[in-house]
Design a protein around this motif. Structure first.
Motif, PDB file in Angstrom:
ATOM      1  N   ARG A  52       0.864  -1.182   0.000  1.00 49.57           N
ATOM      2  CA  ARG A  52       0.000   0.000   0.000  1.00 49.57           C
ATOM      3  C   ARG A  52       0.899   1.231   0.000  1.00 49.57           C
ATOM      4  N   PHE A  53       0.304   2.403  -0.217  1.00 48.03           N
ATOM      5  CA  PHE A  53       1.097   3.623  -0.165  1.00 48.03           C
ATOM      6  C   PHE A  53       1.784   3.757   1.192  1.00 48.03           C
ATOM      7  N   VAL A  69       4.156   9.633  -4.276  1.00 47.36           N
ATOM      8  CA  VAL A  69       3.121   9.097  -3.386  1.00 47.36           C
ATOM      9  C   VAL A  69       1.977  10.088  -3.260  1.00 47.36           C
ATOM     10  N   ARG A  70       2.299  11.352  -3.067  1.00 51.00           N
ATOM     11  CA  ARG A  70       1.274  12.384  -2.902  1.00 51.00           C
ATOM     12  C   ARG A  70       0.387  12.473  -4.145  1.00 51.00           C
ATOM     13  N   GLU A  73      -1.792   9.235  -4.563  1.00 48.32           N
ATOM     14  CA  GLU A  73      -2.898   9.176  -3.603  1.00 48.32           C
ATOM     15  C   GLU A  73      -4.049  10.074  -4.074  1.00 48.32           C
ATOM     16  N   SER A 125       0.037  -0.177  -5.381  1.00 44.11           N
ATOM     17  CA  SER A 125      -0.644   0.583  -4.331  1.00 44.11           C
ATOM     18  C   SER A 125      -1.773   1.411  -4.912  1.00 44.11           C
ATOM     19  N   LEU A 126      -1.547   1.977  -6.081  1.00 40.99           N
ATOM     20  CA  LEU A 126      -2.596   2.737  -6.762  1.00 40.99           C
ATOM     21  C   LEU A 126      -3.778   1.829  -7.078  1.00 40.99           C
ATOM     22  N   ALA A 129      -5.659   1.172  -3.917  1.00 40.12           N
ATOM     23  CA  ALA A 129      -6.298   2.359  -3.346  1.00 40.12           C
ATOM     24  C   ALA A 129      -7.462   2.875  -4.182  1.00 40.12           C
TER      25      ALA A 129
END
Length: 372
Positions: A52-53, A69-70, A73, A125-126, A129
């Motif tokens: 995950r992130f 990451v920012r 997300e 992770s994307l 999410a």
């Protein structure tokens, strides 16, 4: 098969009998992968199933990693499950427009950086999410995507993926002009249908194909691909070898053979024979080739003889790494697989990635000898 290496399941000349069950052999496998399995398996592989992130650890000396990451997300948050129809989302999926027009700006994000900076971790992770059912988001390598087209046909592939919220493409590479035209057309159709895109590569989108074919002849298609993405550069060193000792030295043929017999679910193959076998199996089936394999044991590792063989080995290395399959080997160390000419050519980034991943798997395999 090398005269200095024992055949799978046999005992090395002059050595004591080997206890345990006979190991498996990759060379004995020729898997068939039905089309429905290709679609069902378009999810992050086992190595990236739990990432995950929050589990990504940015290098404090590389601000581009935290920035990636920012942005990702925010990208995921913007994919809020709205109907996947063209023009319903704005730039990178953030916000929605009332006008049902396809936006002029990029509809995806492209993670560019060297091997080992965590691009696949971020891409997976994307996928995790993104607020959509697993059946409405797809994750696969470039090779798996092109093979899906081959299995389903172009129109059926477009129809299958058009209802998705997100398509993640790992290891985005263009190795020939046919792939360039195919993928450019496919992604254009999916963008029109409202599918958001995300991809990783070691090559900037405008440089895809460079050094491999006459990219200038397909400049329009390459520029079309580039227009679908906003590029995020991720700098850093290979995390797989950050602060770790040098790669383990290869073991002897006898040690590899004994470990294979002592390890449930291990395969044992002579390296040159495996390279020959890979030529008879489509690269899209290399994942299935490793089904149920707990460890890959190889005797007689030597430099690969040509570029076609080297590229097939790169795909196998990727699938083994994805599936966390340790690799125990005798012969030459993995950093001597590819010639100096190969490491300076158009596919050099693929070869360095393969060396990095095989070295990590070789470290994982040390326990097979230490614990037997």
């Amino acid at each position: 098969m090398s005269s200095s290496s024992p055949a799978p399941g046999s005992t090395a000349p002059g050595s004591a009998p080997i206890a345990g069950t006979a190991p498996l052999s990759l060379c004995a496998r020729e898997p068939h992968v039905p089309a429905d399995r290709l679609v069902a398996e378009m999810v992050p592989p086992p190595r990236f199933d739990s990432v995950r992130f929050g589990t990504y650890i940015p290098d404090p000396n590389q601000p581009s990693q935290s920035e990636a990451v920012r942005v990702l997300e925010g990208f995921a948050a913007g994919l809020d499950g709205a109907p996947a129809t063209g023009g319903k989302r704005g730039f990178l999926g953030f916000g929605r427009s009332k006008a049902p027009k396809t936006p002029a700006g990029p509809r995806g994000v492209y993670l560019d950086g060297g091997y080992g900076v965590g691009k696949t971790h971020l891409l997976a992770s994307l996928w995790h999410a993104t607020p959509a059912e697993p059946s409405r988001k797809a994750f696969g390598t470039f090779v798996e995507l092109t093979n899906l087209v081959g299995a389903l046909g172009f129109q059926q592939t477009v129809q299958t993926l058009s209802g998705h919220r997100l398509l993640c493409i790992d290891e985005f590479e263009l190795d020939d002009p046919g792939d360039t035209v195919l993928v450019s057309t496919l992604l254009g159709k999916l963008v029109e249908a409202g599918v958001a895109l995300a991809a990783t590569s070691n090559t900037l989108p405008g440089k895809l194909g460079e050094g491999r074919f006459a990219a200038a002849d397909f400049l329009r298609e390459i520029q079309g691909l580039s227009a679908h993405f906003r590029t995020l550069r991720i700098d850093g060193e290979d995390y797989r070898h950050r602060g770790l000792p040098e790669a383990p030295a290869p073991y002897s043929d006898d040690e590899v053979t004994r470990a294979a017999h002592a390890t449930d679910g291990a395969s044992l193959d002579d390296f040159p024979a495996l390279l020959d076998h890979l030529a008879r199996v489509h690269p899209s089936r290399y994942g299935a080739l490793t089904d149920g394999i707990a460890a890959v044991c190889l005797t007689g590792v030597r430099p690969v003889p040509d570029q076609s063989t080297a590229l097939r080995l790169v795909v196998l290395a990727d699938r083994l790494y994805d599936r966390e399959v340790p690799v125990l080997a005798s012969g030459l160390p993995f950093d001597r697989l590819f010639s100096e000419e190969m490491l300076k050519g158009g596919y050099r980034k693929k070869y360095f990635r393969a060396i990095s991943r095989l070295t990590a798997l070789a470290r994982d395999a040390a326990r097979l000898v230490d614990n037997r």
